[in-house]
Motif scaffolding. Structure first.
Motif, PDB file in Angstrom:
ATOM      1  N   PHE A   1       0.833  -1.211   0.000  1.00  0.00           N
ATOM      2  CA  PHE A   1       0.000   0.000   0.000  1.00  0.00           C
ATOM      3  C   PHE A   1       0.860   1.251   0.000  1.00  0.00           C
ATOM      4  CE2 PHE A   1      -2.545  -3.373   1.606  1.00  0.00           C
ATOM      5  CZ  PHE A   1      -3.799  -3.140   1.067  1.00  0.00           C
ATOM      6  N   LEU A   2       0.386   2.224  -0.745  1.00  0.00           N
ATOM      7  CA  LEU A   2       1.054   3.530  -0.772  1.00  0.00           C
ATOM      8  C   LEU A   2       0.272   4.557   0.036  1.00  0.00           C
ATOM      9  CD1 LEU A   2       1.963   3.473  -4.561  1.00  0.00           C
ATOM     10  CD2 LEU A   2       3.417   2.892  -2.596  1.00  0.00           C
ATOM     11  N   ARG A   3      -1.032   4.325   0.186  1.00  0.00           N
ATOM     12  CA  ARG A   3      -1.878   5.244   0.959  1.00  0.00           C
ATOM     13  C   ARG A   3      -3.123   4.491   1.410  1.00  0.00           C
ATOM     14  NH1 ARG A   3      -1.332   6.755  -4.348  1.00  0.00           N
ATOM     15  NH2 ARG A   3       0.363   8.165  -3.844  1.00  0.00           N
ATOM     16  N   ASP A   4      -3.995   5.209   2.125  1.00  0.00           N
ATOM     17  CA  ASP A   4      -5.156   4.565   2.747  1.00  0.00           C
ATOM     18  C   ASP A   4      -6.257   4.328   1.708  1.00  0.00           C
ATOM     19  OD1 ASP A   4      -7.373   3.860   4.273  1.00  0.00           O
ATOM     20  OD2 ASP A   4      -6.929   5.289   5.881  1.00  0.00           O
ATOM     21  N   PRO A   5      -6.648   3.076   1.480  1.00  0.00           N
ATOM     22  CA  PRO A   5      -7.671   2.794   0.470  1.00  0.00           C
ATOM     23  C   PRO A   5      -9.049   3.356   0.824  1.00  0.00           C
ATOM     24  CG  PRO A   5      -7.067   0.792   1.650  1.00  0.00           C
ATOM     25  CD  PRO A   5      -6.116   1.861   2.094  1.00  0.00           C
ATOM     26  N   GLN A   6      -9.228   3.785   2.051  1.00  0.00           N
ATOM     27  CA  GLN A   6     -10.509   4.408   2.419  1.00  0.00           C
ATOM     28  C   GLN A   6     -10.699   5.737   1.699  1.00  0.00           C
ATOM     29  OE1 GLN A   6     -12.640   2.848   4.130  1.00  0.00           O
ATOM     30  NE2 GLN A   6     -14.195   4.411   4.487  1.00  0.00           N
ATOM     31  N   TYR A   7      -9.596   6.380   1.384  1.00  0.00           N
ATOM     32  CA  TYR A   7      -9.687   7.732   0.810  1.00  0.00           C
ATOM     33  C   TYR A   7      -9.110   7.844  -0.587  1.00  0.00           C
ATOM     34  CZ  TYR A   7     -10.135   8.419   5.860  1.00  0.00           C
ATOM     35  OH  TYR A   7     -10.515   8.306   7.164  1.00  0.00           O
TER      36      TYR A   7
ATOM     37  N   VAL B   1      12.701  -7.602  -5.646  1.00  0.00           N
ATOM     38  CA  VAL B   1      14.148  -7.709  -5.868  1.00  0.00           C
ATOM     39  C   VAL B   1      14.820  -7.059  -4.662  1.00  0.00           C
ATOM     40  CG1 VAL B   1      16.061  -7.247  -7.442  1.00  0.00           C
ATOM     41  CG2 VAL B   1      13.736  -7.548  -8.354  1.00  0.00           C
ATOM     42  N   ILE B   2      15.728  -7.819  -4.050  1.00  0.00           N
ATOM     43  CA  ILE B   2      16.310  -7.414  -2.760  1.00  0.00           C
ATOM     44  C   ILE B   2      17.824  -7.466  -2.833  1.00  0.00           C
ATOM     45  CG2 ILE B   2      16.509  -8.088  -0.322  1.00  0.00           C
ATOM     46  CD1 ILE B   2      13.726  -9.509  -0.831  1.00  0.00           C
ATOM     47  N   ALA B   3      18.471  -6.440  -2.305  1.00  0.00           N
ATOM     48  CA  ALA B   3      19.939  -6.487  -2.163  1.00  0.00           C
ATOM     49  C   ALA B   3      20.304  -5.849  -0.834  1.00  0.00           C
ATOM     50  CB  ALA B   3      20.611  -5.754  -3.314  1.00  0.00           C
ATOM     51  N   ASP B   4      21.263  -6.452  -0.155  1.00  0.00           N
ATOM     52  CA  ASP B   4      21.741  -5.945   1.134  1.00  0.00           C
ATOM     53  C   ASP B   4      20.601  -5.690   2.114  1.00  0.00           C
ATOM     54  OD1 ASP B   4      24.417  -5.980   0.353  1.00  0.00           O
ATOM     55  OD2 ASP B   4      24.208  -4.033  -0.645  1.00  0.00           O
ATOM     56  N   GLY B   5      19.592  -6.557   2.085  1.00  0.00           N
ATOM     57  CA  GLY B   5      18.498  -6.450   3.049  1.00  0.00           C
ATOM     58  C   GLY B   5      17.474  -5.387   2.726  1.00  0.00           C
ATOM     59  N   HIS B   6      17.602  -4.750   1.580  1.00  0.00           N
ATOM     60  CA  HIS B   6      16.689  -3.670   1.222  1.00  0.00           C
ATOM     61  C   HIS B   6      15.977  -3.967  -0.104  1.00  0.00           C
ATOM     62  CE1 HIS B   6      19.226  -1.760   4.236  1.00  0.00           C
ATOM     63  NE2 HIS B   6      18.266  -0.860   4.392  1.00  0.00           N
ATOM     64  N   ILE B   7      14.838  -3.331  -0.287  1.00  0.00           N
ATOM     65  CA  ILE B   7      14.077  -3.496  -1.523  1.00  0.00           C
ATOM     66  C   ILE B   7      14.760  -2.697  -2.633  1.00  0.00           C
ATOM     67  CG2 ILE B   7      11.856  -3.072  -2.666  1.00  0.00           C
ATOM     68  CD1 ILE B   7      11.543  -5.070  -0.386  1.00  0.00           C
TER      69      ILE B   7
ATOM     70  N   ALA C   1       3.199   2.061   9.812  1.00  0.00           N
ATOM     71  CA  ALA C   1       4.483   2.711   9.497  1.00  0.00           C
ATOM     72  C   ALA C   1       4.314   4.226   9.416  1.00  0.00           C
ATOM     73  CB  ALA C   1       5.037   2.160   8.184  1.00  0.00           C
ATOM     74  N   ASP C   2       3.224   4.681   8.804  1.00  0.00           N
ATOM     75  CA  ASP C   2       2.977   6.129   8.719  1.00  0.00           C
ATOM     76  C   ASP C   2       2.901   6.743  10.116  1.00  0.00           C
ATOM     77  OD1 ASP C   2       2.882   6.125   5.943  1.00  0.00           O
ATOM     78  OD2 ASP C   2       0.692   6.009   5.848  1.00  0.00           O
ATOM     79  N   ALA C   3       2.154   6.083  11.000  1.00  0.00           N
ATOM     80  CA  ALA C   3       1.943   6.638  12.340  1.00  0.00           C
ATOM     81  C   ALA C   3       3.242   6.703  13.135  1.00  0.00           C
ATOM     82  CB  ALA C   3       0.918   5.796  13.099  1.00  0.00           C
ATOM     83  N   LEU C   4       4.124   5.738  12.905  1.00  0.00           N
ATOM     84  CA  LEU C   4       5.377   5.686  13.665  1.00  0.00           C
ATOM     85  C   LEU C   4       6.497   6.482  12.994  1.00  0.00           C
ATOM     86  CD1 LEU C   4       5.221   1.884  14.620  1.00  0.00           C
ATOM     87  CD2 LEU C   4       4.582   3.845  16.029  1.00  0.00           C
ATOM     88  N   GLY C   5       6.186   7.071  11.835  1.00  0.00           N
ATOM     89  CA  GLY C   5       7.223   7.814  11.107  1.00  0.00           C
ATOM     90  C   GLY C   5       8.234   6.900  10.445  1.00  0.00           C
ATOM     91  N   TRP C   6       7.827   5.677  10.165  1.00  0.00           N
ATOM     92  CA  TRP C   6       8.747   4.673   9.639  1.00  0.00           C
ATOM     93  C   TRP C   6       8.467   4.311   8.181  1.00  0.00           C
ATOM     94  CZ3 TRP C   6       8.603   0.529  14.186  1.00  0.00           C
ATOM     95  CH2 TRP C   6       9.236   1.073  15.318  1.00  0.00           C
ATOM     96  N   SER C   7       7.618   5.078   7.495  1.00  0.00           N
ATOM     97  CA  SER C   7       7.194   4.605   6.164  1.00  0.00           C
ATOM     98  C   SER C   7       8.292   4.711   5.114  1.00  0.00           C
ATOM     99  CB  SER C   7       5.917   5.297   5.706  1.00  0.00           C
ATOM    100  OG  SER C   7       6.002   6.662   5.923  1.00  0.00           O
ATOM    101  N   ASP C   8       9.397   5.387   5.443  1.00  0.00           N
ATOM    102  CA  ASP C   8      10.538   5.340   4.519  1.00  0.00           C
ATOM    103  C   ASP C   8      11.479   4.190   4.872  1.00  0.00           C
ATOM    104  OD1 ASP C   8      11.420   6.368   6.903  1.00  0.00           O
ATOM    105  OD2 ASP C   8      12.643   7.947   6.008  1.00  0.00           O
ATOM    106  N   ARG C   9      11.019   3.300   5.746  1.00  0.00           N
ATOM    107  CA  ARG C   9      11.837   2.144   6.139  1.00  0.00           C
ATOM    108  C   ARG C   9      11.090   0.825   6.018  1.00  0.00           C
ATOM    109  NH1 ARG C   9      13.915   5.459  11.343  1.00  0.00           N
ATOM    110  NH2 ARG C   9      14.824   7.132  10.130  1.00  0.00           N
TER     111      ARG C   9
ATOM    112  N   PHE D   1       6.781  -1.676   0.002  1.00  0.00           N
ATOM    113  CA  PHE D   1       7.924  -2.150  -0.790  1.00  0.00           C
ATOM    114  C   PHE D   1       8.535  -1.041  -1.639  1.00  0.00           C
ATOM    115  CE2 PHE D   1       5.465  -6.347  -0.521  1.00  0.00           C
ATOM    116  CZ  PHE D   1       6.148  -6.737   0.618  1.00  0.00           C
ATOM    117  N   LEU D   2       8.526   0.170  -1.116  1.00  0.00           N
ATOM    118  CA  LEU D   2       9.191   1.258  -1.829  1.00  0.00           C
ATOM    119  C   LEU D   2      10.682   0.945  -1.942  1.00  0.00           C
ATOM    120  CD1 LEU D   2       7.544   4.385  -0.152  1.00  0.00           C
ATOM    121  CD2 LEU D   2       7.161   3.508  -2.474  1.00  0.00           C
ATOM    122  N   PRO D   3      11.290   1.267  -3.089  1.00  0.00           N
ATOM    123  CA  PRO D   3      12.731   1.022  -3.222  1.00  0.00           C
ATOM    124  C   PRO D   3      13.501   1.712  -2.098  1.00  0.00           C
ATOM    125  CG  PRO D   3      11.777   1.675  -5.324  1.00  0.00           C
ATOM    126  CD  PRO D   3      10.694   1.852  -4.296  1.00  0.00           C
ATOM    127  N   GLY D   4      14.454   0.999  -1.529  1.00  0.00           N
ATOM    128  CA  GLY D   4      15.240   1.540  -0.419  1.00  0.00           C
ATOM    129  C   GLY D   4      14.717   1.109   0.936  1.00  0.00           C
TER     130      GLY D   4
END
Ligand code: GUN
Ligand code: ZN
Length: 451
Positions: free
Chosen positions: A24-30, A44-50, A371-379, A383-386
């Motif tokens: 998911f990239l955003r909330d399907p409710q909206y 596709v995964i390298a060094d533990g990352h997407i 992840a959004d609520a915890l501020g972790w969505s860039d981690r 499955f966003l790259p990185g």
């Protein structure tokens, strides 16, 4: 007893994991374009990352020649679940019968939490707890420890051993609880600051400032929480609010100047992004406006709310105010570590309020929403790259009934709904943490908790 060890990163050998891939990239409710789904997909995964997520045929040309290809075709690959409210010290007192929250705290919870003064006991339970999260497909969590700083040390240590993304904090409570669980405003703040300096941002770990709930903290302690929150703006905050009618009455007696229960926390500067409020059953519109305006999040804990008879979360009003919603198991008030079972209960709570909680949204809430609520969505959470490659493989044929129902599913929504309503830990076929399989192995080291 089993423990989960992560196969040591053998190398930076890239991996391609093939299956039905959903995130998911955003909330399907909206949003109509909230998710991406590939029936024949690949991570596709390298060094533990997407590195990439997408259609297998489209991406196959980009998969490195030396990649290890893991075939999960027919199964569903989603980001690891994120549990935003769970008490590790309550693992062994789950399913303790009680007429309600305050009796349950006095009778079972506080005596059990007393045992976590003993570091060896805490470490044994913490190890089992993280393994149980993983066994249920939960790869990240915002977790409660006890009032003992060493209990947070124990959980951080076990989280670090398994390399999971996890936050916790020592509970702050300086009144209205047994003397053996009491800190002071000064010692609580000092020990919290010390834990922050030793653990926050270390590897995949983060600190959460953790006042238990307004009744067990003096005004001086709540003020010190606000000071900590200001001094450490990238830490998380967790507490309980508006869970139970007796509790709310008590808060109104203790804090007669506050407009509402939530307003007590607001008055001390505890509403902000990264603040996660457990339950939020009895909020009013002004409270919801404050939650939305400040970026604080709700941890909806449906199995707990049903088990303790606390009440039904109001999904309609939550959406009217666009509250940042997440799902928590709230073990041991909650009755399962499984985020699938938690979805099951959430769907029924919503249904009791005349609200249809779709399976797509439930899977969003259990992954990207957390992840959004915890501020972790860039981690984590998608499955966003990185992003870190934490993901799980769900088996639509995990049980005979799930297999029969899955065979009838004609849409993604129907298949997800079958997982949510019929699934539990048995549906979790594989768990990957940072791209490595978290494999359960027999371990003599994971001794049962000393009693
Ligand atoms: N309110 C204060 N402490 C607790 C707790 O441990 N569990 C729940 N569900 N509510 C609480
Ligand atoms: Zn709780």
């Amino acid at each position: 007893m089993t423990t989960h060890t992560i196969t040591p990163p053998s190398s930076s050998t890239p991996r391609a994991v093939r299956g039905r891939v959903l995130h998911f990239l955003r909330d399907p409710q909206y949003h109509d374009d909230a998710c991406q789904y590939w029936e024949d997909g690949v991570l596709v995964i390298a060094d533990g990352h997407i590195v990439a997520a997408g259609d297998y045929t489209a991406l196959s040309g980009t998969i490195p020649a030396n990649a290890e290809v893991i075939d999960h075709r027919g199964k569903l690959i989603v980001p690891g679940f994120i549990d935003t409210h769970v008490h590790y010290p309550q693992t062994d007192m789950i399913a303790s019968p009680s007429p309600g929250l305050l009796h349950w705290l006095d009778t079972y919870t506080f005596p059990e939490e007393r045992r976590f003064a003993e570091p060896a006991y805490a470490a044994a339970v913490a190890g089992f707890f993280v393994d149980e999260l993983l066994r249920n497909g939960t790869t990240s969590a915002l977790v409660w420890s006890t009032v003992h700083a060493t209990s947070a040390d124990a959980l951080f240590g076990e989280g670090q051993r398994r390399n999971v993304r996890l936050a916790t904090g020592k509970v702050l409570m300086d009144r209205h609880c047994p003397a053996f669980l009491r800190d002071t405003a000064e010692s609580g703040a000092r020990e919290s600051a010390d834990l922050i300096s030793r653990w926050h941002g270390k590897g995949r770990l983060a600190y959460a400032i953790t006042p238990r709930f307004a009744p067990t903290s003096s005004e001086a302690q709540l003020a010190s929480c606000g000071e900590l929150a200001r001094a450490y703006p990238d830490t998380l905050i967790q507490t309980h609010v508006a869970e139970n009618r007796d509790e709310i009455r008590w808060v109104s007696e203790l804090f007669p100047q506050a407009r509402s229960y939530l307003d007590v926390y607001d008055g001390y500067g505890l509403l902000r992004p990264g603040a996660v409020y457990g339950h939020c059953i009895y909020l009013d519109d002004e409270d919801r406006r404050r939650m939305a305006d400040t970026g604080a999040a709700v941890a909806h804990c449906p199995t707990s709310n049903l088990f303790l008879g606390s009440g039904l979360y109001d999904f309609q009003q939550s959406d009217v105010h666009r509250l940042q919603l997440t799902l928590g198991t709230d073990v041991g008030g909650g009755t399962s570590f499984s985020m699938l079972r938690t979805m099951n209960a959430a769907h029924k709570v919503a249904r009791m309020g005349g609200y249809h909680l779709s399976a797509l949204r439930m899977f969003f809430l259990a992954t990207r929403g957390g992840a959004d609520a915890l501020g972790w969505s860039d981690r984590v959470g998608s499955f966003l790259p990185g992003n870190e490659a934490d993901f799980i493989v769900l088996d639509p044929a995990a049980t005979p009934l799930l297999e029969r129902r899955s065979a009838r599913s004609t849409t993604l929504e129907e298949q997800l709904f079958a997982f949510a309503l019929l699934g539990d830990d048995r549906a979790v076929d594989q768990v990957y943490v940072m791209g490595e399989a978290a494999s359960p192995v027999k371990s003599a080291a994971a001794a049962t908790a000393a009693t």
